[in-house]
Write an enzyme that holds these catalytic residues in place. Structure first.
Site, PDB file in Angstrom:
ATOM      1  N   ARG A  34       0.837  -1.117   0.181  1.00  0.00           N
ATOM      2  CA  ARG A  34      -0.066   0.067   0.222  1.00  0.00           C
ATOM      3  C   ARG A  34       0.801   1.175  -0.166  1.00  0.00           C
ATOM      4  O   ARG A  34       1.932   1.218   0.602  1.00  0.00           O
ATOM      5  CB  ARG A  34      -0.997   0.018   1.370  1.00  0.00           C
ATOM      6  CG  ARG A  34      -1.892  -1.003   1.099  1.00  0.00           C
ATOM      7  CD  ARG A  34      -2.883  -0.632   0.126  1.00  0.00           C
ATOM      8  NE  ARG A  34      -4.329  -1.418   0.047  1.00  0.00           N
ATOM      9  CZ  ARG A  34      -4.332  -2.568  -0.653  1.00  0.00           C
ATOM     10  NH1 ARG A  34      -3.313  -2.868  -1.628  1.00  0.00           N
ATOM     11  NH2 ARG A  34      -5.498  -3.325  -0.639  1.00  0.00           N
TER      12      ARG A  34
ATOM     13  N   GLU B 148      -4.652   7.395  -4.759  1.00  0.00           N
ATOM     14  CA  GLU B 148      -4.634   6.588  -5.969  1.00  0.00           C
ATOM     15  C   GLU B 148      -6.255   7.174  -6.578  1.00  0.00           C
ATOM     16  O   GLU B 148      -7.027   7.256  -5.707  1.00  0.00           O
ATOM     17  CB  GLU B 148      -4.703   5.070  -5.943  1.00  0.00           C
ATOM     18  CG  GLU B 148      -3.504   4.597  -5.388  1.00  0.00           C
ATOM     19  CD  GLU B 148      -3.468   2.951  -5.008  1.00  0.00           C
ATOM     20  OE1 GLU B 148      -4.151   2.552  -5.478  1.00  0.00           O
ATOM     21  OE2 GLU B 148      -2.090   2.921  -4.679  1.00  0.00           O
TER      22      GLU B 148
ATOM     23  N   HIS C  45      -1.792   0.151  -9.786  1.00  0.00           N
ATOM     24  CA  HIS C  45      -2.186  -0.641  -8.878  1.00  0.00           C
ATOM     25  C   HIS C  45      -2.587  -1.962  -9.537  1.00  0.00           C
ATOM     26  O   HIS C  45      -4.002  -2.312  -9.420  1.00  0.00           O
ATOM     27  CB  HIS C  45      -3.324  -0.072  -7.978  1.00  0.00           C
ATOM     28  CG  HIS C  45      -3.609  -0.928  -6.710  1.00  0.00           C
ATOM     29  ND1 HIS C  45      -4.104  -0.359  -5.518  1.00  0.00           N
ATOM     30  CD2 HIS C  45      -3.655  -2.154  -6.459  1.00  0.00           C
ATOM     31  CE1 HIS C  45      -4.182  -1.226  -4.582  1.00  0.00           C
ATOM     32  NE2 HIS C  45      -3.853  -2.395  -5.140  1.00  0.00           N
TER      33      HIS C  45
HETATM   34  C1  8YV Z   1      -7.253  -5.055  -5.264  1.00  0.00           C
HETATM   35  C2  8YV Z   1      -5.442  -5.264  -3.580  1.00  0.00           C
HETATM   36  O1  8YV Z   1      -8.071  -5.806  -6.283  1.00  0.00           O
HETATM   37  O2  8YV Z   1      -6.582  -7.196  -2.928  1.00  0.00           O
HETATM   38  C3  8YV Z   1      -5.998  -6.257  -2.842  1.00  0.00           C
HETATM   39  O3  8YV Z   1      -5.739  -5.889  -1.497  1.00  0.00           O
HETATM   40  O4  8YV Z   1      -4.517  -4.298  -3.477  1.00  0.00           O
HETATM   41  C4  8YV Z   1      -5.916  -5.543  -5.330  1.00  0.00           C
HETATM   42  O5  8YV Z   1      -5.845  -6.988  -5.475  1.00  0.00           O
HETATM   43  C5  8YV Z   1      -7.732  -3.684  -5.518  1.00  0.00           C
HETATM   44  O6  8YV Z   1      -7.490  -3.086  -3.988  1.00  0.00           O
HETATM   45  C6  8YV Z   1      -9.144  -3.009  -5.959  1.00  0.00           C
HETATM   46  O7  8YV Z   1      -8.969  -2.024  -6.102  1.00  0.00           O
END
Ligand code: 8YV
Length: 326
Positions: free
Chosen positions: A237, A266, A284
């Site tokens: 993150r 984001e 992302h």
């Molecule tokens: C998500 C991700 O699909 O699963 C997670 O925590 O970071 C990604 O795989 C994403 O956050 C969707 O917006």
């Protein structure tokens, strides 16, 4: 009367039609105006919500009268206010495991792209700058046999370690809240303090959840510990890193390069990162392959179905309130 499901981001079309067959479904659409207002309006009589990538907390969930579950199409859940959901006895479910290998692939994609300057050399070649044999400006960094420091040896961290160990004969260091003796043994990974890991690694990858301990874990002082030829990769993150400090470290060539999939805000817009040749920026996409996104949607669907049938979803995040309350 049919139960109501609010879909708060784009979702796999097959899953959407399964939902439509069984429930009253409302799909939110950011093009139709303020998304938080849409959430507040629709959540009033909703039984379930499904989607990803939105911040859900008291400010938009307060009108909910009968919300039983939020089924997130993600493994990370830092965008949900878990304390509030627990108070309100709203279940939160997520989609672990199915995205582990895909996300580890992406970490390696970034690592290799940053080490071998793939995006900038691609641009350079297409611009016709390749007049004679390349020189030091185009040189990258070795990967095979180098030292990789993994911050967060969870499922994704371990999948990265497996690639590094078996595929690239890398020496693996890791830092984690707790030592992970069994996993570490498989890859001969050595536990290190954060400081030692940063000082000793040629590559540093962050693969931690975002939580109070990992928030701004990497700041200017931590980046200063890294070697001049080192490469920093973030697939977890954005808020795990002080982005401004990273931009400065990259601008001053304090480290060699970075590969980033995640950002403090984001979508990334108008960022100084756009001006830097020594950073590879992705939007992302850690889990974003057709197969994996489908598996995530299926898992989120099953979590939702379980919850609406009154059963504890398989991947429940908030385990500490009684499932019989709802
Ligand atoms: C998500 C991700 O699909 O699963 C997670 O925590 O970071 C990604 O795989 C994403 O956050 C969707 O917006």
């Amino acid at each position: 009367m049919k139960q109501k499901v609010v879909v708060f981001s784009q979702i796999d079309s097959e899953i959407l039609s399964l939902l439509n067959d069984q429930f009253k479904v409302v799909v939110l659409d950011p093009k139709q105006g303020d998304i938080n207002q849409q959430i507040r309006n629709e959540v009033i009589d909703a039984d379930a919500m499904i989607g990803a990538g939105r911040v859900l907390n008291e400010s938009n969930l307060a009108p909910a009268q009968q919300l039983k579950v939020i089924s997130s199409v993600s493994v990370g859940y830092d965008n949900y206010d878990l304390v509030y959901l627990n108070q309100q006895k709203i279940w939160l479910a997520n989609t672990p495991h199915v995205l582990t290998e895909t996300t580890a692939d992406l970490a390696f994609t970034l690592l290799m792209s940053a080490a071998r300057k793939v995006p900038s050399l691609d641009r350079w070649t297409k611009q016709g700058a390749w007049k004679r044999t390349v020189n030091a400006e185009q040189f990258g960094q070795d990967i095979f046999g180098q030292t990789l420091g993994i911050i967060g040896l969870g499922h994704i961290g371990a999948a990265i370690a497996r690639r590094a160990f078996y595929g690239f004969n890398m020496n693996i260091l890791y830092h984690n809240r707790r030592e992970k003796i069994e996993v570490a043994q498989q890859f001969n990974a050595q536990y290190k303090s954060l400081e030692d890991l940063l000082q000793q690694s040629d590559f540093v990858v962050t693969a931690v959840d975002l939580n109070q301990q990992s928030q701004a874990l990497i700041r200017a002082d931590e980046l200063k510990l890294m070697q001049k030829h080192a490469i920093f990769i973030n697939i977890s993150r954005g808020s795990v890193v002080d982005e401004q400090a990273l931009i400065e470290a990259l601008t001053n060539r304090q480290i060699f390069a970075a590969g980033l999939d995640v950002y403090q805000k984001e979508p990334l817009a108008d960022s100084p990162l756009f001006q830097l040749e020594n950073v590879v920026t992705l939007p992302h996409v850690g889990s974003a392959t057709a197969e994996t996104r489908k598996k995530m949607a299926q898992l989120a669907y099953h979590n939702l179905i379980d919850a609406l049938a009154g059963n504890t979803p398989k991947y429940l995040v908030n385990e500490h309130f009684d499932s019989d309350v709802k």
